[in-house]
Design a protein around this motif. Structure first.
Motif, PDB file in Angstrom:
ATOM      1  N   ARG A 108      -4.494   2.970  -6.737  1.00 46.30           N
ATOM      2  CA  ARG A 108      -4.863   4.041  -7.679  1.00 46.30           C
ATOM      3  C   ARG A 108      -4.816   3.523  -9.118  1.00 46.30           C
ATOM      4  O   ARG A 108      -5.699   3.809  -9.925  1.00 46.30           O
ATOM      5  N   SER A 166     -10.035  11.457  -3.849  1.00 40.78           N
ATOM      6  CA  SER A 166      -9.044  12.081  -4.737  1.00 40.78           C
ATOM      7  C   SER A 166      -9.268  11.712  -6.198  1.00 40.78           C
ATOM      8  O   SER A 166      -8.773  12.391  -7.095  1.00 40.78           O
ATOM      9  N   GLU A 167     -10.045  10.661  -6.448  1.00 42.06           N
ATOM     10  CA  GLU A 167     -10.344  10.230  -7.823  1.00 42.06           C
ATOM     11  C   GLU A 167     -11.761  10.619  -8.249  1.00 42.06           C
ATOM     12  O   GLU A 167     -12.277  10.110  -9.233  1.00 42.06           O
ATOM     13  N   ARG A 224      -9.955   8.225   1.298  1.00 42.19           N
ATOM     14  CA  ARG A 224      -9.115   9.315   0.751  1.00 42.19           C
ATOM     15  C   ARG A 224      -8.787   9.078  -0.719  1.00 42.19           C
ATOM     16  O   ARG A 224      -8.816   9.998  -1.528  1.00 42.19           O
ATOM     17  N   LEU A 225      -8.462   7.841  -1.057  1.00 45.88           N
ATOM     18  CA  LEU A 225      -8.172   7.512  -2.452  1.00 45.88           C
ATOM     19  C   LEU A 225      -9.378   7.791  -3.327  1.00 45.88           C
ATOM     20  O   LEU A 225      -9.275   8.446  -4.365  1.00 45.88           O
ATOM     21  N   TYR A 226     -10.545   7.308  -2.916  1.00 49.94           N
ATOM     22  CA  TYR A 226     -11.746   7.499  -3.732  1.00 49.94           C
ATOM     23  C   TYR A 226     -12.086   8.973  -3.889  1.00 49.94           C
ATOM     24  O   TYR A 226     -12.437   9.420  -4.985  1.00 49.94           O
ATOM     25  N   ARG A 277       0.835  -1.197   0.000  1.00 47.23           N
ATOM     26  CA  ARG A 277       0.000   0.000   0.000  1.00 47.23           C
ATOM     27  C   ARG A 277       0.869   1.245   0.000  1.00 47.23           C
ATOM     28  O   ARG A 277       1.983   1.248   0.503  1.00 47.23           O
ATOM     29  N   ALA A 303      -9.464   3.722   2.610  1.00 43.89           N
ATOM     30  CA  ALA A 303      -9.480   3.982   1.169  1.00 43.89           C
ATOM     31  C   ALA A 303     -10.345   5.175   0.793  1.00 43.89           C
ATOM     32  O   ALA A 303     -10.305   5.631  -0.348  1.00 43.89           O
TER      33      ALA A 303
END
Length: 160
Positions: free
Chosen positions: A93, A127-128, A123-125, A87, A121
Motif C-alpha cells: 500500500r 481499495s485504492e 483487493r489492494l488495488y 505482506r 493484489a
C-alpha cells in the motif's frame, strides 16, 4: 497477532539496485505464472525517460519495490512486489500510494496497471480506487506452458 503497523522507509532506486530488486521479484512472483521480469528488462526500462524505481525498506532490509513510468498525462505501474514474509504489513500500500503521488507530480491524470487475473493484489488495488477496464486473454505464459489472462486497471489521479 502482532502489530502490523511498521515504519516503512521509501527511497528512490537506481540501476545499481536492480540486483536486489531481482532478488525480491524472484521471491515475490510465483514462477509458474511467468510474471517476473529479468534484470536486463528492468535495466532497459530504467534507462528510459519518465521511469522511476521506488524501494521499500524495513530495518535496512529491502522488502519491496515499485517500477513506474509516466508519459504525457498517463502513468503505468509496471511492477510492484513485496517479499512474501512481509505482506500484510502495509508495504504494498505504501509503495502504491507513493507511485500515485509521484505520478501526480509528473503531471499524470491517471495511473494504469496490468496484472494476472486472480492475483491476490486485486483487493489492494480496489481499495485504492482502481477499477478494471480491460482484459488480455492468454497474456502471461507460465513455466509449464499454461496461459493466464491479464486484467487492466485504471485509477484517476485528482489534480493537486
Amino acid at each position: 497477532m502482532s502489530d502490523t503497523r511498521v515504519a516503512i522507509a521509501l527511497a528512490d532506486g537506481t540501476a545499481a539496485d536492480v540486483g536486489a530488486v531481482d532478488r525480491v521479484m524472484q521471491a515475490a512472483f510465483d514462477p509458474r505464472f511467468g510474471e517476473a521480469w529479468t534484470p536486463a528488462q528492468c535495466l532497459g526500462m530504467l534507462s528510459l525517460p519518465g521511469v522511476w524505481l521506488t524501494l521499500a525498506h524495513l530495518d535496512d532490509r529491502l522488502v519491496g519495490f515499485a517500477l513506474t513510468r509516466a508519459v504525457a498525462d498517463d502513468a503505468e505501474l509496471l511492477l510492484i512486489a513485496v517479499l512474501p514474509d512481509q505482506r500484510g504489513r502495509g508495504v504494498g500500500r505504501a509503495l502504491l500510494r507513493r507511485a500515485i503521488d509521484d505520478a501526480a507530480v509528473r503531471g499524470a491524470v491517471r495511473l494504469c496497471l496490468e496484472m494476472r487475473a486472480g492475483n491476490d493484489a486485486t483487493r489492494l488495488y480496489a481499495s485504492e480506487g482502481f477499477a478494471k477496464c480491460g482484459e488480455r486473454r492468454n497474456y502471461y505464459a507460465g513455466r509449464g506452458g499454461e496461459r493466464f489472462d491479464a486484467h487492466t486497471y485504471v485509477r484517476p489521479i485528482p489534480g493537486k
